[in-house]
Design a protein around this motif. Structure first.
Motif, PDB file in Angstrom:
ATOM      1  N   ALA A   1      41.966  38.032  47.376  1.00 19.86           N
ATOM      2  CA  ALA A   1      41.206  36.778  47.309  1.00 19.86           C
ATOM      3  C   ALA A   1      42.124  35.580  47.249  1.00 19.86           C
ATOM      4  O   ALA A   1      41.828  34.526  47.809  1.00 19.86           O
ATOM      5  CB  ALA A   1      40.280  36.792  46.089  1.00 19.86           C
ATOM      6  N   LEU A   2      43.259  35.750  46.588  1.00 19.25           N
ATOM      7  CA  LEU A   2      44.191  34.631  46.435  1.00 19.25           C
ATOM      8  C   LEU A   2      44.762  34.193  47.779  1.00 19.25           C
ATOM      9  O   LEU A   2      45.154  33.046  47.962  1.00 19.25           O
ATOM     10  CB  LEU A   2      45.312  35.067  45.496  1.00 19.25           C
ATOM     11  N   LEU A   3      44.808  35.122  48.764  1.00 18.00           N
ATOM     12  CA  LEU A   3      45.446  34.821  50.038  1.00 18.00           C
ATOM     13  C   LEU A   3      44.504  34.170  51.038  1.00 18.00           C
ATOM     14  O   LEU A   3      44.930  33.790  52.119  1.00 18.00           O
ATOM     15  CB  LEU A   3      45.991  36.124  50.660  1.00 18.00           C
ATOM     16  N   GLN A   4      43.195  34.069  50.689  1.00 16.75           N
ATOM     17  CA  GLN A   4      42.230  33.652  51.714  1.00 16.75           C
ATOM     18  C   GLN A   4      42.147  32.141  51.853  1.00 16.75           C
ATOM     19  O   GLN A   4      42.248  31.416  50.869  1.00 16.75           O
ATOM     20  CB  GLN A   4      40.842  34.203  51.373  1.00 16.75           C
ATOM     21  N   ARG A   5      41.926  31.680  53.090  1.00 19.92           N
ATOM     22  CA  ARG A   5      41.664  30.268  53.324  1.00 19.92           C
ATOM     23  C   ARG A   5      40.231  30.026  53.760  1.00 19.92           C
ATOM     24  O   ARG A   5      39.795  28.884  53.846  1.00 19.92           O
ATOM     25  CB  ARG A   5      42.599  29.741  54.424  1.00 19.92           C
ATOM     26  N   ASP A   6      39.523  31.117  54.093  1.00 17.18           N
ATOM     27  CA  ASP A   6      38.128  31.026  54.510  1.00 17.18           C
ATOM     28  C   ASP A   6      37.277  31.100  53.243  1.00 17.18           C
ATOM     29  O   ASP A   6      37.407  32.035  52.464  1.00 17.18           O
ATOM     30  CB  ASP A   6      37.858  32.207  55.448  1.00 17.18           C
ATOM     31  N   VAL A   7      36.435  30.091  53.022  1.00 18.39           N
ATOM     32  CA  VAL A   7      35.750  30.008  51.722  1.00 18.39           C
ATOM     33  C   VAL A   7      34.828  31.210  51.509  1.00 18.39           C
ATOM     34  O   VAL A   7      34.782  31.796  50.417  1.00 18.39           O
ATOM     35  CB  VAL A   7      35.013  28.656  51.571  1.00 18.39           C
ATOM     36  N   LYS A   8      34.113  31.656  52.581  1.00 20.82           N
ATOM     37  CA  LYS A   8      33.197  32.778  52.376  1.00 20.82           C
ATOM     38  C   LYS A   8      33.947  34.084  52.182  1.00 20.82           C
ATOM     39  O   LYS A   8      33.506  34.972  51.458  1.00 20.82           O
ATOM     40  CB  LYS A   8      32.226  32.882  53.558  1.00 20.82           C
ATOM     41  N   ARG A   9      35.125  34.191  52.841  1.00 18.94           N
ATOM     42  CA  ARG A   9      35.918  35.404  52.675  1.00 18.94           C
ATOM     43  C   ARG A   9      36.474  35.481  51.253  1.00 18.94           C
ATOM     44  O   ARG A   9      36.522  36.553  50.643  1.00 18.94           O
ATOM     45  CB  ARG A   9      37.061  35.372  53.685  1.00 18.94           C
ATOM     46  N   LEU A  10      36.874  34.309  50.718  1.00 15.59           N
ATOM     47  CA  LEU A  10      37.358  34.274  49.335  1.00 15.59           C
ATOM     48  C   LEU A  10      36.245  34.717  48.389  1.00 15.59           C
ATOM     49  O   LEU A  10      36.465  35.547  47.505  1.00 15.59           O
ATOM     50  CB  LEU A  10      37.803  32.851  49.010  1.00 15.59           C
ATOM     51  N   LEU A  11      35.044  34.178  48.606  1.00 16.93           N
ATOM     52  CA  LEU A  11      33.929  34.549  47.729  1.00 16.93           C
ATOM     53  C   LEU A  11      33.603  36.030  47.881  1.00 16.93           C
ATOM     54  O   LEU A  11      33.231  36.698  46.904  1.00 16.93           O
ATOM     55  CB  LEU A  11      32.707  33.695  48.057  1.00 16.93           C
ATOM     56  N   ALA A  12      33.753  36.570  49.110  1.00 16.94           N
ATOM     57  CA  ALA A  12      33.463  37.989  49.323  1.00 16.94           C
ATOM     58  C   ALA A  12      34.436  38.851  48.526  1.00 16.94           C
ATOM     59  O   ALA A  12      34.031  39.806  47.858  1.00 16.94           O
ATOM     60  CB  ALA A  12      33.554  38.322  50.805  1.00 16.94           C
ATOM     61  N   PHE A  13      35.738  38.530  48.574  1.00 14.98           N
ATOM     62  CA  PHE A  13      36.691  39.309  47.777  1.00 14.98           C
ATOM     63  C   PHE A  13      36.410  39.150  46.295  1.00 14.98           C
ATOM     64  O   PHE A  13      36.565  40.095  45.522  1.00 14.98           O
ATOM     65  CB  PHE A  13      38.126  38.881  48.102  1.00 14.98           C
ATOM     66  N   SER A  14      35.974  37.950  45.895  1.00 13.99           N
ATOM     67  CA  SER A  14      35.688  37.778  44.472  1.00 13.99           C
ATOM     68  C   SER A  14      34.475  38.611  44.047  1.00 13.99           C
ATOM     69  O   SER A  14      34.375  39.005  42.881  1.00 13.99           O
ATOM     70  CB  SER A  14      35.526  36.299  44.170  1.00 13.99           C
ATOM     71  N   SER A  15      33.560  38.932  45.012  1.00 11.84           N
ATOM     72  CA  SER A  15      32.472  39.857  44.674  1.00 11.84           C
ATOM     73  C   SER A  15      33.031  41.218  44.310  1.00 11.84           C
ATOM     74  O   SER A  15      32.580  41.853  43.350  1.00 11.84           O
ATOM     75  CB  SER A  15      31.529  40.036  45.850  1.00 11.84           C
ATOM     76  N   THR A  16      34.025  41.686  45.089  1.00 13.74           N
ATOM     77  CA  THR A  16      34.634  42.974  44.776  1.00 13.74           C
ATOM     78  C   THR A  16      35.299  42.937  43.407  1.00 13.74           C
ATOM     79  O   THR A  16      35.213  43.907  42.643  1.00 13.74           O
ATOM     80  CB  THR A  16      35.650  43.338  45.860  1.00 13.74           C
ATOM     81  N   VAL A  17      35.941  41.795  43.083  1.00 13.63           N
ATOM     82  CA  VAL A  17      36.554  41.641  41.759  1.00 13.63           C
ATOM     83  C   VAL A  17      35.507  41.838  40.669  1.00 13.63           C
ATOM     84  O   VAL A  17      35.706  42.577  39.703  1.00 13.63           O
ATOM     85  CB  VAL A  17      37.193  40.237  41.618  1.00 13.63           C
ATOM     86  N   ASN A  18      34.335  41.201  40.868  1.00  9.22           N
ATOM     87  CA  ASN A  18      33.324  41.267  39.817  1.00  9.22           C
ATOM     88  C   ASN A  18      32.665  42.625  39.734  1.00  9.22           C
ATOM     89  O   ASN A  18      32.226  43.039  38.663  1.00  9.22           O
ATOM     90  CB  ASN A  18      32.298  40.161  40.024  1.00  9.22           C
ATOM     91  N   ILE A  19      32.592  43.347  40.877  1.00 13.50           N
ATOM     92  CA  ILE A  19      32.131  44.729  40.815  1.00 13.50           C
ATOM     93  C   ILE A  19      33.091  45.533  39.948  1.00 13.50           C
ATOM     94  O   ILE A  19      32.682  46.390  39.160  1.00 13.50           O
ATOM     95  CB  ILE A  19      32.048  45.327  42.237  1.00 13.50           C
ATOM     96  N   GLY A  20      34.388  45.214  40.052  1.00 13.37           N
ATOM     97  CA  GLY A  20      35.364  45.858  39.175  1.00 13.37           C
ATOM     98  C   GLY A  20      35.034  45.620  37.715  1.00 13.37           C
ATOM     99  O   GLY A  20      35.094  46.542  36.899  1.00 13.37           O
ATOM    100  N   PHE A  21      34.638  44.378  37.377  1.00 15.69           N
ATOM    101  CA  PHE A  21      34.296  44.076  35.988  1.00 15.69           C
ATOM    102  C   PHE A  21      33.080  44.878  35.530  1.00 15.69           C
ATOM    103  O   PHE A  21      33.057  45.427  34.434  1.00 15.69           O
ATOM    104  CB  PHE A  21      34.024  42.575  35.816  1.00 15.69           C
ATOM    105  N   ILE A  22      32.051  44.951  36.415  1.00 18.28           N
ATOM    106  CA  ILE A  22      30.837  45.682  36.029  1.00 18.28           C
ATOM    107  C   ILE A  22      31.165  47.158  35.839  1.00 18.28           C
ATOM    108  O   ILE A  22      30.735  47.797  34.872  1.00 18.28           O
ATOM    109  CB  ILE A  22      29.752  45.484  37.094  1.00 18.28           C
ATOM    110  N   LEU A  23      31.970  47.701  36.775  1.00 20.98           N
ATOM    111  CA  LEU A  23      32.344  49.108  36.683  1.00 20.98           C
ATOM    112  C   LEU A  23      33.165  49.364  35.424  1.00 20.98           C
ATOM    113  O   LEU A  23      33.051  50.418  34.795  1.00 20.98           O
ATOM    114  CB  LEU A  23      33.141  49.498  37.926  1.00 20.98           C
ATOM    115  N   PHE A  24      33.964  48.373  35.027  1.00 19.78           N
ATOM    116  CA  PHE A  24      34.729  48.497  33.788  1.00 19.78           C
ATOM    117  C   PHE A  24      33.795  48.626  32.588  1.00 19.78           C
ATOM    118  O   PHE A  24      34.033  49.443  31.693  1.00 19.78           O
ATOM    119  CB  PHE A  24      35.638  47.277  33.625  1.00 19.78           C
TER     120      PHE A  24
END
Lengths: 113, 516
Positions: free
Chosen positions: B309-332
């Motif tokens: 997510a840190l490497l993205q310049r496309d705003v929707k792509r950044l938000l998409a990777f951040s969704s995966t991050v938050n799935i990680g939190f829920i799974l945690f």
């Protein structure tokens, strides 16, 4: 263990699963990918049917004499779903062909990772 | 603890959604004749409102028993008995998810009325949107794997076609095909797990399965782990857990923004819900030790997706990777609950599940808000590059404020909903109190700070900086687009300031899932 035993069908479904996954992983043509999905679907359906048959066989000792209604209903629904997915996938293939004039998946890789 | 209830009452929302979905082609025809292009959108919103009213009525009648932890069951074929009849099972967790699905679906369909006005084939769009939500509600109320699988595929097929809705462009087609292949393979793996369950237990009913796996001996335990892995991997593709997440960063940017909000806010949550049902309900964490696996996967998911997510310049792509991050939190949260219950630390188990449920809620609202606001920016500015959107929030003040609140909530700023959920997740992790969980929780804490860094960078570029060249002429979006954003923003603030009723609901849902 002959052709009428569930074990043969379980083995068959495992072979089919391997073929389907191999097709999905290795083929570059989009239509062949769709075929791979379909083969995998059939493999899993066969597995479900033959596993339920194996269960009946272990319980009643009358091979092939009984059926499991729930498993068969699930397989019928899964076949219908597989048909819907194939139709949708093929419509995507048609649209991809209109854009690129090719079905090669390697030439489609415009998406970044 | 189960009480019978009529199937029409439980399935009311699903039936309402499917009826409205089926009437969409006729409405589309009338729309073409009348030359009034908002008819289907308004009708879809009315359909979602009907579903919401049905659900509210159901809750009003049965809440007193639901809140006590009673599960309401009903069967499509009551005469066939338990193993055969298609069963619907509603508990607090189900209604929590169903309310979230229908509520966010209503706001997204209101947003779509104006957002999608330049697209053609809107009757198909709304029909698919209604079917998508119907499928997700069906997954939430399913009482056996048969029902769950049918509604799961209804949801999946609608979301494939919605991702590639704008089929005149190359990106949705390519992303949609990738999503279709990966997610179908995932469903098939889950179906393989279901067929093994059927072989070993002879039933697909959740309650009967949990009895069958209640006291596993050697071989049954091994089979249990194999089935657990298959279900985890199968539903994990849709939940976008890291080795299987590669469809997500392509599919979310390619879809229309309303559908990105739907996918990111709800569809991946349905994947998490299916994993939670399949693991906690059937394989009791006291007998099976899968918490370690979940926690390890959660840490990997969060770390990898954060770096991407840190490497993205496309705003929707950044938000998409951040969704995966938050799935990680829920799974945690789920992993902590399973791990703690296996060790016998009951309080940490409850805290972990409460954190996971609150994070499902806060991330669904927050990420839905962010995708809708980003869609509003993108429609006006015609670009997805962060640097070209510089200062867009100043040009569009309402959208800008909502976008900022969403970013702050996801980064975990105190008075907002994201803070509550992350606080509970980390507290649960530390309250287990052994070395493994301490290390894992510290890694999650570092990841949380790391995530806050790029949310704040996005906030700084899009809202705080002075207007860039591209956004000089921007106007505020139409009130129909702004209204859902403001509602979601207010929800984030309310949940952040006054989370107690929701925490009570989450606690009773958690204890219902964890009860032996």
């Amino acid at each position: 263990m002959g052709l009428t035993s569930p074990q043969a069908y379980i083995a068959f479904s495992i072979i089919l699963l391997a073929i389907g996954v191999y097709c999905l992983v290795s083929k570059r043509n989009m239509i062949k990918t769709v075929i791979g999905i379909e083969v995998t679907t059939i493999a899993v359906n066969t597995a479900l049917l033959s596993l339920s048959w194996a269960r009946v066989a272990t319980i009643s000792h009358i091979t092939g004499a009984m059926v499991e209604p729930l498993a068969e209903a699930l397989v019928i629904i899964s076949i219908v779903i597989g048909g819907a997915i194939a139709a949708l996938a093929l419509s995507l293939v048609v649209n991809a062909y209109r854009h690129y004039k090719t079905l090669d998946l390697k030439k489609l890789k415009r998406l970044r990772w | 603890m189960a009480t019978g209830v009529g199937i029409a009452e439980v399935m009311g929302p699903v039936i309402a959604l499917i009826v409205f979905s089926a009437s969409m082609p006729i409405l589309g025809y009338i729309e073409g004749k009348l030359k009034y292009k908002y008819l289907t959108g308004v009708a879809a919103s009315v359909g979602f409102s009907f579903a919401l009213i049905y659900l509210a009525h159901f809750l009003w009648r049965f809440w007193s028993s639901l809140a006590k932890g009673v599960a309401l069951t009903s069967s499509l074929f009551p005469n066939f008995g338990r193993p055969l009849g298609v069963e619907i099972r509603v508990d607090v967790f189900s209604t929590f998810m169903a309310l979230l699905f229908i509520g966010l679906g209503l706001l997204i369909s209101i947003y779509s009325i104006k957002y999608m006005e330049h697209d053609t084939g809107l009757d198909r769009y709304y029909a698919m949107l209604l079917l998508l939500v119907a499928g997700m509600v069906g997954v939430a109320v399913a009482g056996d794997f048969f029902t769950l699988f049918v509604f799961w595929e209804l949801m999946s097929i609608s979301s494939y076609s919605l991702v590639s809705f704008r089929k005149y462009r190359w990106e949705p087609i390519e992303a949609g095909f990738k999503y279709l292949v990966m997610s179908t393979l995932g469903s098939l793996v889950a179906l393989l797990g279901i067929s093994l369950l059927y072989y070993y237990a002879g039933t697909l009913n959740f309650v009967l399965l949990s009895e069958a796996f209640a006291r596993p001996d050697g071989t049954l335990k091994l089979y249990g782990y194999v089935i657990l892995m298959l279900i985890f991997v199968g539903f994990g593709v849709t939940a976008s857990i890291v080795p299987f997440h590669t469809w997500l960063p392509d599919a979310h940017p390619a879809a229309p923004s309303s559908i990105s909000a739907m996918l990111s806010g709800l569809v991946i949550k349905a994947g998490v819900y299916a994993i939670a049902r399949g693991s906690f309900m059937i394989f009791k964490p006291t007998a099976f030790d899968y918490g370690t696996l979940f926690v390890v996967f959660a840490v990997i998911t969060t770390t990898v997706a954060n770096i991407m997510a840190l490497l993205q310049r496309d705003v929707k792509r950044l938000l998409a990777f951040s969704s995966t991050v938050n799935i990680g939190f829920i799974l945690f949260g789920l992993g902590t609950a399973a791990y703690a219950s296996h060790l016998g630390v009951a309080i940490a188990g409850i805290l972990g599940l409460v954190g996971a449920l609150m994070h499902i809620l806060s991330h669904a609202i927050g990420k839905g808000l962010l995708f809708l606001a980003a869609g509003s920016f993108i429609t006006r500015a015609k670009t997805r590059n962060i640097y070209e959107l510089q200062g867009a929030g100043r040009a569009m003040p309402w959208t800008g404020v909502a976008f900022s609140v969403g970013l702050l909530s996801l980064s975990g700023a105190p008075p907002l909903a994201g803070f509550v959920s992350k606080f509970f997740l980390l507290m649960a992790g530390y309250s287990v109190g052994n070395a493994f969980m301490n290390v894992a929780t510290s890694l999650m804490l570092v990841n949380s700070v790391f995530a806050a860094a790029y949310y704040l960078r996005l906030l700084q570029i899009c809202v705080i900086r002075p207007r860039g060249e591209g956004v000089k002429e921007l106007r505020e979006a139409s009130p129909v687009i702004v209204a859902p954003l403001v509602i979601l923003m207010i929800l984030l603030i309310i949940i952040g300031c006054y989370p107690w009723p929701l925490l009570d609901i989450a606690r009773s849902a958690a204890s219902a899932l964890l009860q032996p």
